[in-house]
Design an enzyme around this catalytic site. Sequence first.
Site, PDB file in Angstrom:
ATOM      1  CG  HIS A 238      -1.812   1.057   1.060  1.00 43.49           C
ATOM      2  ND1 HIS A 238      -1.906   2.199   0.856  1.00 43.49           N
ATOM      3  CD2 HIS A 238      -3.414   0.859   1.189  1.00 43.49           C
ATOM      4  CE1 HIS A 238      -3.093   2.556   1.053  1.00 43.49           C
ATOM      5  NE2 HIS A 238      -4.043   1.952   0.832  1.00 43.49           N
TER       6      HIS A 238
ATOM      7  NE  ARG B 169      -3.058   8.178  -2.267  1.00 44.81           N
ATOM      8  CZ  ARG B 169      -3.265   6.600  -2.376  1.00 44.81           C
ATOM      9  NH1 ARG B 169      -2.685   6.246  -3.382  1.00 44.81           N
ATOM     10  NH2 ARG B 169      -3.623   5.387  -1.695  1.00 44.81           N
TER      11      ARG B 169
END
Lengths: 604, 248
Positions: A236, A256
């Site tokens: 990740h 994000r």
Amino acid sequence: MTNYETFEYDVLVIGAGGAGLRAAIEASAAGVTVGLVCKSLLGKAHTVMAEGGMAAAMGNVDDRDNWKVHFADTMRGGQYVNNWRMAELHAKEAPDRVHELEAWGAVFDRTKDGKILQRNFGGHRYPRLAHVGDRTGLELIRTLQDHGIHQGINVHMEYTIVTLLKDGDRVVGAFGYDRERGRFRVFRTKAIVMATGGLGRAYKITTNSWEGTGDGVSLAYHAGAELMDMEFIQFHPTGMVWPPSVKGILVTEAVRGEGGVLRNKDGKRFMFDDIPDNYKSQTSDNPEEGWRYTQGDKNAKRPPELLTRDHVARCINREVKEGRGSPHGGVFLDIAWIKEKIPNAAEHIKKKLPSMYHQFIQLANLDITKEPMEIGPTTHYAMGGIRVDGETQMSSVPGLFAAGECAAGLHGANRLGGNSLSDLIVFGKRAGEFAAKFAKENDFAALDLTQVEAAEQEALEPFGRAAAAEGPYRVQYDLQDMMQSLVGIVRREDEMVRACDEVEKLKARAAKVVVHGHREYNPGWHTALDLKHLLTCAEAITRCSLDRKESRGGHFREDFPEKDAEAAKVNTVVWKAADGSMKLRREAITEMPAELKQVIEDMK
Amino acid sequence: MKTVTFRISRGDATGSKLVDYTTEVSEGMVVLDVVHKIQAEQANDMACRWNCKAGKCGSCSAEINGMPKLMCMTRLDQIPIDKPVTIEPMKAFPRLRDLVTDVSWNFRVKKKIKKFNPRPPDAPDGTWRMQQEDIDRVQEFRKCIECFLCQDVCHVLRDHDKHEEFIGPRYLVYTAALEMHPLDTEDRLPELKQAHGIGFCNITKCCTKVCPEHITITDNAIIPLKERVVDEFYDPLGWLWKLLRKKE
């Protein structure tokens, strides 16, 4: 079985995260008796850590979304080595599974017209993730738990399975112990659903809790099941990097999705520099458009920060290696900057990302509404696992089913964020359904006492060794360091050959570790028993990674940095040979039906 | 590198003692890190429960210098470490071993509370419509990670041992989440008054103070439930109204 307390269930589910609970609920609803074994307390499984949401093409926010787009996104994200049948079923069935959660009491965030709200996430063309702030995993597991406890499922909390029991080819039982007292238990069963989750603990820097030791993958392997795609590990892109004690803890992609951007130490948004060709048409090339995308502008293209996780992780890795990283060896993830764009930004961030806000305030003493976070890649998810049939989730061993992270196929070479929680409910349900069917069509078989006794003896061996021998933690740490440095985010032939040798040495050490104290709630003993699983997974990851001489998704080879068209046609499969050694073959991917090919073509 | 001494309660249901462990610590460490370090280096068999190490699973509840807290969310720079730090298991539950307690009572209590029972779907496709403002309160309750620290600190359970008569703050919050769920149709007020013992709570708000998820347990969950119970069973006008309605 007079010496052991024995439980008898038509279906035994091992693992009580999202997939295991969903499987247990389904099997129970089919009218068979169900036992559910969980390594921790009920409701504590790693599913609680999932933050961003579950992907389901409901089209509540953007009505252009449908199963075909979701299917194509999943295949593109997985770089086309996915089990296409699973990707199809997943895309088609996820909306019903999400609505079912609502009927069981889940309370998702809402759109203005009162429907389930959906958010943007990496690799998903439209806003698709049903969510509850950034604690969607908790909502999922609690909903299934609170529904499941009224379904007549018998739950065994804090039990660990150490081996599966077989009758010929078929699995017919399991052997384990209860944590509280260390008493051995036998389970007699017609079918088993493996839902044990991940194996991130094979690495040093990981989002996974202590439970993520690959138990299910290893138990199935040693019971004769084939494993597939073990080379595909998802790193990740955004884990915490500081302070040291929290290194690896997940920072959700939703940061994000809500407008957070990645910057290097020079303040540059480096993701604009490297947009892969197959995503160019859907990715914006300027910050302004990217921002509009995160705020729901349907005509805007997504910012490059929301490219797939494999790609973003590698870009971060490159920035750090080339000396443009942050002070503690990561890069900056900035959500505070949105105060330039919207009023009350601090309140907005706290509302949208509450647990991220608390996580950073409490663990890093940092206010994410004011300052950028420091983040770096962390081992997150195993795309590979037990090889299963796409429809029924049955493994190559009759009666043994698998669902969720411990099963392979849906995600191919790289999983899209949000496709995990939906995976759990879609294939958890299927595994439970077909395990119940198998149980109805087959009888209990006699258990072989010699298998049980051998397992007991093996489990108790660490107590009898010389007091001066090495403890289990040392071996575990060394394995984690080794995998992190030799089979990590960037891989090379010579390093992985070395890793194979290291695995053998570690196996020899693991066979000699000593455990002190007694069997009651003894973490040293549990760690010693988990070593076998971790080592099995480490060996499978390493061998599969060595064999795939190309770079694809979560598997990146420095010595073969490009994709290879021939390698795109195969999955890597390993299994345990009669002599106990690990065998490997390349299995051709069956050809996709014309209508699915057409869907992919249409969505390009 | 600083050193710190942890005074950890070790033992089982038959007895326990405080054992001192001294170890080196670094910047940013939390209490759970130190417990793990001691476990790995000095006491392999020391029992403690943990999972996520990020305040999301609610497994590592303990009493740190007497205060109920999650070990994974308590940074060393938030507690005095120039003298020994005492770590004990939750007191409201029987000890299994070292820092691990038997919390199974909580799971049994939950099972006794009537499950979610939604109204028929609002739309022909089987889905419902709810406004965000109508679910904000329920979502607050659903943040609960079931760490049971509120149960641990509640004097009704901790000091008076009313486990058979009182479900405790956690399950009052759980009941409130169900009762205030816009779709739910069940009535849980009779048992709330009787078997679940809401009257035992005298709103000292200790539960709210220890909640790591900052759920305003007393004000937002327990008091509104108490009001509903009062309205249902003790309001004389309401009583009369119901009596008259029945006669009609």
